[in-house]
Design an enzyme around this catalytic site. Structure first.
Site, PDB file in Angstrom:
ATOM      1  CE  LYS A 291     101.658  31.169  41.220  1.00  0.00           C
ATOM      2  NZ  LYS A 291     102.042  30.928  40.042  1.00  0.00           N
TER       3      LYS A 291
ATOM      4  CG  ASP B 207     103.169  36.707  41.325  1.00  0.00           C
ATOM      5  OD1 ASP B 207     104.298  37.047  42.117  1.00  0.00           O
ATOM      6  OD2 ASP B 207     102.703  36.787  40.310  1.00  0.00           O
TER       7      ASP B 207
END
Length: 261
Positions: free
Chosen positions: A128, A146
């Site tokens: 991420k 997320d």
């Protein structure tokens, strides 16, 4: 009985949803303040388990004191911890920042690498964080999964997966690679402003007609509008106009606009 959606139908609906989200949020950008790849990397590491607003509040002092990897690699741990304390989990985050800064100095001449495999090898950096840095500091398309992105991807019916890596790959297959970074921005913007976790504002959603989950939240338009947040919240029309006009977050804060509610 509704017909089952074909793979082609899903891709067409997903891309239409993306286009309409871009129309709704043409100003969508990373909500972390940064000037260079190192600042973005550090800010993204700090953003774990806290808000971007809180990170943005502490990074000016942090980067004034430790502006690059060489400076941060030599930072006294206690001082670094104090500077980032407000972000939570500050001891673990300080340890990661020291370790990744030292690794940048030792293995990359103090520069942030622009390759996924090199970024995820840094302490405290997962896919991420790597995709945030690649997409926004290096122009390399990436999907940032997320909690907001994962929630909306499932609500939109783009995937049923919960594992972030599987979500990234399944959703990525629906879109042109060049759109991945902006896709991440507009989906996260929508999740923070409209498609909330507990009570989405379905009746004020610009993509409600494309969403198989329509009706999970407030359907009545007037009531739904009261649930909107940030620049879409009632009474913040002037802020919204300024954002559409291209004013940066720093400019807006300098003008006295709060961006955290």
């Amino acid at each position: 009985m509704a017909r089952e959606e074909t793979a082609l139908g899903l891709k067409r609906r997903a891309r239409k949803t993306y286009r309409q989200l871009v129309e709704a949020y043409p100003y969508a950008v990373p909500e972390l303040d940064f000037e260079d790849p190192f600042e973005l990397l550090v800010a993204t590491v700090l953003s774990a388990q806290t808000t971007d607003v809180r990170v943005n509040a502490i990074t000016p002092a942090l980067f004034a004191r430790f502006p690059d990897a060489r400076a941060m690699a030599a930072a006294p741990v206690g001082e670094l911890e104090e500077l980032i304390r407000a972000t939570g989990f500050f001891r673990a985050k300080a340890a990661n920042l020291l370790a990744l800064s030292r690794q940048l100095v030792e293995q990359h001449d103090g520069e942030v690498p622009g390759r996924l495999e090199a970024l995820v090898a840094l302490p405290g950096v997962g896919r991420k964080t790597a995709n945030v840095v690649l997409g926004n500091a290096f122009g390399v398309p990436g999907i940032t999964v997320d909690t907001h992105f994962g929630r909306l991807a499932r609500r939109f019916g783009w995937t049923e997966e919960t594992d972030p890596v599987k979500v990234e790959h399944e959703v990525g297959a629906l879109f042109e690679r060049r759109d991945w970074t902006m896709l991440s921005h507009v989906v996260v913007f929508h999740g923070r402003r409209v498609c909330h976790s507990r009570r989405p504002a379905c009746g004020a959603c610009p993509v409600a007609h494309l969403c198989p989950s329509f009706g999970e939240g407030e359907r009545e338009p007037a009531a739904a509008r009261k649930l909107l947040k940030y620049e879409l919240a009632p009474g913040r029309e002037e802020l919204h106009e300024l954002m559409v006009a291209g004013r940066t977050r720093r400019e807006l804060r300098a003008l006295g606009y709060g961006l955290d509610a």
